[in-house]
Design a protein around this motif. Structure first.
Motif: not given
Length: 98
Positions: A14-16, A46, A74, A77-79, A81-82, A85
């Protein structure tokens, strides 16, 4: 039904994540509906936090709370979104043959 995995590796970081070892990953071969539900759970959390903050008065708020709140938003939301996707890619590959 055989599937085609659009991701080269089964586990996608994940990006976070803030470490090199990526302790939190998404299993790209998991059921897309389960991945989608996990994404919705994080995005709902979130959204609920943002709604609560929108209704609050910050007169007595400690300025140190702001980075804590934004960091939590953050991560959620980032998790989310990952996860979305991955779910989207998997759902495209899980379509029934014509």
């Amino acid at each position: 039904m055989p599937t085609i995995n659009p991701f080269p590796d089964r586990y996608r970081s994940i990006k976070s994540s803030v470490t090199d070892s990526s302790p939190m990953v998404i299993d790209t071969q998991a059921n897309p509906q389960d991945i989608h539900e996990a994404a919705l759970q994080r995005i709902r959390a979130s959204s609920n936090l943002l709604e609560t903050l929108h209704c609050q008065c910050f007169k007595n708020c400690d300025v140190q709370d702001i980075p804590h709140i934004t960091h939590a938003l953050y991560l959620l939301t980032q998790d989310g979104c990952d996860l979305l996707q991955v779910a989207q890619q998997q759902m495209l590959c899980w379509k029934a043959p014509a």
